[in-house]
Scaffold this motif. Structure first.
Motif, mmCIF file in Angstrom:
data_model
loop_
_atom_site.group_PDB
_atom_site.id
_atom_site.type_symbol
_atom_site.label_atom_id
_atom_site.label_comp_id
_atom_site.label_asym_id
_atom_site.label_seq_id
_atom_site.Cartn_x
_atom_site.Cartn_y
_atom_site.Cartn_z
ATOM 1 N N ARG A 1 44.255 44.177 43.370
ATOM 2 C CA ARG A 1 44.855 43.141 42.467
ATOM 3 C C ARG A 1 43.693 42.131 42.593
ATOM 4 O O ARG A 1 43.582 41.306 41.358
ATOM 5 C CB ARG A 1 46.134 42.674 42.779
ATOM 6 C CG ARG A 1 47.196 43.713 42.653
ATOM 7 C CD ARG A 1 48.587 43.003 42.665
ATOM 8 N NE ARG A 1 49.405 44.049 42.375
ATOM 9 C CZ ARG A 1 49.910 44.876 43.318
ATOM 10 N NH1 ARG A 1 49.575 44.788 44.563
ATOM 11 N NH2 ARG A 1 50.912 45.795 43.245
ATOM 12 N N ARG A 2 43.011 41.924 43.562
ATOM 13 C CA ARG A 2 42.268 40.542 43.679
ATOM 14 C C ARG A 2 40.821 41.117 44.225
ATOM 15 O O ARG A 2 40.887 41.644 45.440
ATOM 16 C CB ARG A 2 42.928 39.354 44.508
ATOM 17 C CG ARG A 2 42.348 38.284 44.460
ATOM 18 C CD ARG A 2 43.039 37.299 45.020
ATOM 19 N NE ARG A 2 42.368 35.795 45.247
ATOM 20 C CZ ARG A 2 41.952 35.077 44.507
ATOM 21 N NH1 ARG A 2 42.182 35.159 43.083
ATOM 22 N NH2 ARG A 2 41.381 34.095 44.896
ATOM 23 N N ARG B 1 42.164 51.585 47.395
ATOM 24 C CA ARG B 1 40.949 50.993 47.940
ATOM 25 C C ARG B 1 39.894 52.086 48.521
ATOM 26 O O ARG B 1 38.785 52.139 48.111
ATOM 27 C CB ARG B 1 41.021 49.877 48.937
ATOM 28 C CG ARG B 1 39.877 49.239 49.160
ATOM 29 C CD ARG B 1 40.213 47.856 50.195
ATOM 30 N NE ARG B 1 40.745 48.203 51.338
ATOM 31 C CZ ARG B 1 41.852 47.351 51.970
ATOM 32 N NH1 ARG B 1 42.023 46.284 51.478
ATOM 33 N NH2 ARG B 1 42.512 47.886 53.008
ATOM 34 N N ARG C 1 39.314 45.656 33.386
ATOM 35 C CA ARG C 1 40.753 45.390 33.969
ATOM 36 C C ARG C 1 40.982 44.009 34.187
ATOM 37 O O ARG C 1 40.652 43.440 35.077
ATOM 38 C CB ARG C 1 40.599 46.066 35.392
ATOM 39 C CG ARG C 1 40.902 47.648 35.457
ATOM 40 C CD ARG C 1 42.178 48.254 35.029
ATOM 41 N NE ARG C 1 43.143 47.825 36.269
ATOM 42 C CZ ARG C 1 43.361 48.277 37.126
ATOM 43 N NH1 ARG C 1 42.684 49.304 37.781
ATOM 44 N NH2 ARG C 1 44.399 47.697 38.009
ATOM 45 N N CYS D 1 42.235 38.637 49.351
ATOM 46 C CA CYS D 1 41.532 39.526 48.626
ATOM 47 C C CYS D 1 41.559 41.101 49.029
ATOM 48 O O CYS D 1 41.659 41.289 50.251
ATOM 49 C CB CYS D 1 40.098 39.278 48.421
ATOM 50 S SG CYS D 1 39.593 37.838 47.593
ATOM 51 N N ASP D 2 41.649 41.974 48.355
ATOM 52 C CA ASP D 2 42.108 43.276 48.606
ATOM 53 C C ASP D 2 40.768 44.027 48.827
ATOM 54 O O ASP D 2 40.675 44.855 49.461
ATOM 55 C CB ASP D 2 42.700 44.173 47.351
ATOM 56 C CG ASP D 2 44.052 43.584 46.848
ATOM 57 O OD1 ASP D 2 45.136 43.479 47.857
ATOM 58 O OD2 ASP D 2 44.173 43.136 45.905
ATOM 59 N N ASP E 1 43.514 42.562 34.108
ATOM 60 C CA ASP E 1 44.700 42.355 35.214
ATOM 61 C C ASP E 1 44.166 42.133 36.740
ATOM 62 O O ASP E 1 44.819 41.658 37.634
ATOM 63 C CB ASP E 1 45.727 43.472 35.299
ATOM 64 C CG ASP E 1 45.053 44.923 35.542
ATOM 65 O OD1 ASP E 1 43.925 45.248 34.990
ATOM 66 O OD2 ASP E 1 45.621 45.550 36.433
ATOM 67 N N ILE E 2 43.039 42.328 36.977
ATOM 68 C CA ILE E 2 42.303 42.247 38.351
ATOM 69 C C ILE E 2 41.792 40.986 38.384
ATOM 70 O O ILE E 2 40.829 40.543 37.473
ATOM 71 C CB ILE E 2 41.469 43.423 38.792
ATOM 72 C CG1 ILE E 2 41.939 44.755 38.772
ATOM 73 C CG2 ILE E 2 40.676 42.850 40.301
ATOM 74 C CD1 ILE E 2 40.998 45.819 39.401
ATOM 75 N N ASP E 3 42.088 39.935 39.510
ATOM 76 C CA ASP E 3 41.485 38.691 39.445
ATOM 77 C C ASP E 3 40.277 38.824 40.357
ATOM 78 O O ASP E 3 39.958 39.697 41.484
ATOM 79 C CB ASP E 3 42.424 37.869 40.566
ATOM 80 C CG ASP E 3 43.718 37.360 39.685
ATOM 81 O OD1 ASP E 3 43.574 37.318 38.700
ATOM 82 O OD2 ASP E 3 44.562 36.784 40.760
ATOM 83 N N MET F 1 46.888 49.093 45.630
ATOM 84 C CA MET F 1 46.422 48.788 44.706
ATOM 85 C C MET F 1 45.650 47.741 44.514
ATOM 86 O O MET F 1 45.797 46.690 45.516
ATOM 87 C CB MET F 1 47.701 48.206 43.512
ATOM 88 C CG MET F 1 48.538 49.349 42.926
ATOM 89 S SD MET F 1 47.524 50.286 41.593
ATOM 90 C CE MET F 1 47.362 49.136 40.280
ATOM 91 N N THR G 1 37.866 50.390 39.138
ATOM 92 C CA THR G 1 38.807 49.899 37.765
ATOM 93 C C THR G 1 39.298 51.363 37.414
ATOM 94 O O THR G 1 40.004 51.571 36.515
ATOM 95 C CB THR G 1 38.002 49.423 36.656
ATOM 96 O OG1 THR G 1 36.819 50.177 36.577
ATOM 97 C CG2 THR G 1 37.589 48.000 36.983
#
Ligand SMILES: Cc1cc2nc3c(=O)[nH]c(=O)nc-3n(C[C@H](O)[C@H](O)[C@H](O)COP(=O)(O)OP(=O)(O)OC[C@H]3O[C@@H](n4cnc5c(N)ncnc54)[C@H](O)[C@@H]3O)c2cc1C
Length: 390
Positions: free
Chosen positions: A3-4, A302, A25, A132-133, A27-29, A1, A297
């Motif tokens: 997330r960042r 990834r 989104r 970070c992802d 919810d994504i930093d 997922m 998004t």
């Protein structure tokens, strides 16, 4: 997922991407690191043509009105060769915008949406993004993200031989101009257009033989400005060209075989530079951001999101990249083209430089030019029976 997301570079691509991700989104930093202050940038105005604006409106109706409000609209372009105006009619409506105004609008949108913006932040390596992802290289043509993984990205770079510098002018001109001017030992071209009622961008360009013939190779940047602007004294109405990091340089052509590698992905000029003669660098950077935001998004893992980004974006980008390549190749040694032909046949060669103007399109879309060229005795293709020309 995912997330960042960490973004290096708060230019048009980085800020627009950050804004789009958070809008879709929350919810994504998203964190953006920019080395310059929030209220400083290089250059003056940039052009965003009609088609690009429609894409911005479709991608994010929320931010579009604020972008539209800072645009200054123009229509048409005056094409001048050796002092002779040649009518070229296929010119689209376009909005020009002060680069800093565009950035300010995008910064405000990012702040509202909770993007973590860090200005004045110089980093030596990418460890700041370890949590970070996804790490996005939106850091322009000298991208640290790209150069840190150049082999994996399959980066290729070379410099064109022409020289150019980007200036401003505090003097009103009504329209966009492309003005090719013979000078002793060669020729200059001024690409200039208004981006406010009393402000213009002025890109001054010369080819390699002219650079040497005018002795610009041994002058300082300010002397180069003074010498070249003297040939445009009338057009400038006596005004001076204004400098803002106006370094004379050679355009870097940059391509990457792979757009992503591991957690890293490229957008905008970091991914590929688009020559200013097709006026689309900012548009392409913003469109990259739209495609990457769509992909990131969508709820994919990834690797799949990166693959989707390439799938969405590659076809359109390839077309523009190919057109840009033909266009900048045409500009190399343009002084010889001017010297060897009439203003009208030079204009025809200009129109056909990207290979996108077929005989049919020439007759259909450029009736004023066709009429002018025929008057000047140029042999052009015959009109098709079904397509009368003016
Ligand atoms: C002469 C000239 C005329 C142009 N005219 C036009 C035009 O009319 N229309 C048009 O659409 N485009 C035009 N362009 C092109 C356009 O300016 C670029 O294509 C566009 O700015 C690309 O956007 P970007 O966000 O990818 O990169 P950039 O705008 O270059 O932004 C990159 C950002 O990353 C930051 N950065 C870089 N490295 C780091 C680092 N290590 N750490 C932190 N921050 C970093 C930079 O400070 C910058 O803010 C022109 C370009 C030139 C040179």
């Amino acid at each position: 997922m995912i997330r960042r997301v960490g973004i290096l570079g708060g230019g048009p691509a980085g800020l627009y991407l950050a804004m789009l991700i958070r809008r879709r989104r929350p919810d994504i930093d998203v964190i953006v690191i920019e080395r310059s202050p929030a209220d400083a940038t290089w250059g003056f105005g940039v052009v965003l043509a009609d088609g690009g604006l429609r894409q911005l409106e479709a991608a994010d109706p929320g931010s579009y009105p604020a972008i539209r409000d800072v645009l200054f609209w123009t229509e048409g372009q005056i094409f001048t060769v050796s002092g002779e105006d040649v009518p070229l009619d296929k010119s689209r409506k376009g909005g020009a915008v002060k680069r800093l105004d565009l950035l300010r609008v995008l910064q405000a949108q990012c702040r509202e949406l909770g993007v973590a913006l860090h200005f004045n932040t110089v980093i030596a390596d990418l460890t700041v993004f370890d949590d970070c992802d996804v790490v996005v290289g939106a850091d322009g043509s000298n991208s640290l993200v790209r150069d840190s993984h150049a082999r994996a990205f399959g980066t290729e770079k070379y410099l064109l031989t022409n020289r150019f510098a980007w200036f401003g002018v505090d003097h009103a001109v009504d329209q966009s101009h492309l003005n090719f001017k013979p000078v002793p030992g060669g020729a200059l071209v001024g690409h200039y257009y208004p981006y406010a009622p009393d402000r213009n961008t002025f890109v001054m360009e010369c080819d390699a033989p002219t650079w040497e013939a005018l002795g610009l190779d041994v002058k300082s940047d300010s002397e180069r400005r003074r010498i070249t602007q003297s040939f445009f004294r009338n057009e400038l109405g006596g005004a001076e060209l204004v400098e803002n990091n106006s370094i004379w340089r050679q355009f870097p052509v940059i391509t990457n075989e792979n757009w992503f590698h591991d957690r890293f992905v490229l957008v905008g000029d970091a991914l590929r530079t688009a020559h200013f003669s097709i006026g689309s660098g900012t548009r392409m950077a913003l469109e990259d951001a739209i495609a990457l935001a769509d992909a990131l998004t969508f709820g994919l893992e990834r690797e799949a999101a990166f693959a989707r980004y390439v799938e969405i974006r590659a076809p359109a980008m390839e077309k523009l990249r190919a057109a840009a390549e033909r266009s900048f190749s045409w500009y190399e040694r343009f002084s010889e083209k001017i010297a060897g032909q009439s203003a009208t046949s030079f204009a025809l060669s200009f129109l056909r430089r990207t290979g996108r103007i077929s005989d049919e399109r020439l007759l259909r879309d450029f009736p004023a030019f066709v009429a002018h060229a025929r008057e000047k005795g140029l042999v052009l293709p015959k009109p098709l029976a079904s397509e009368p020309v003016a």
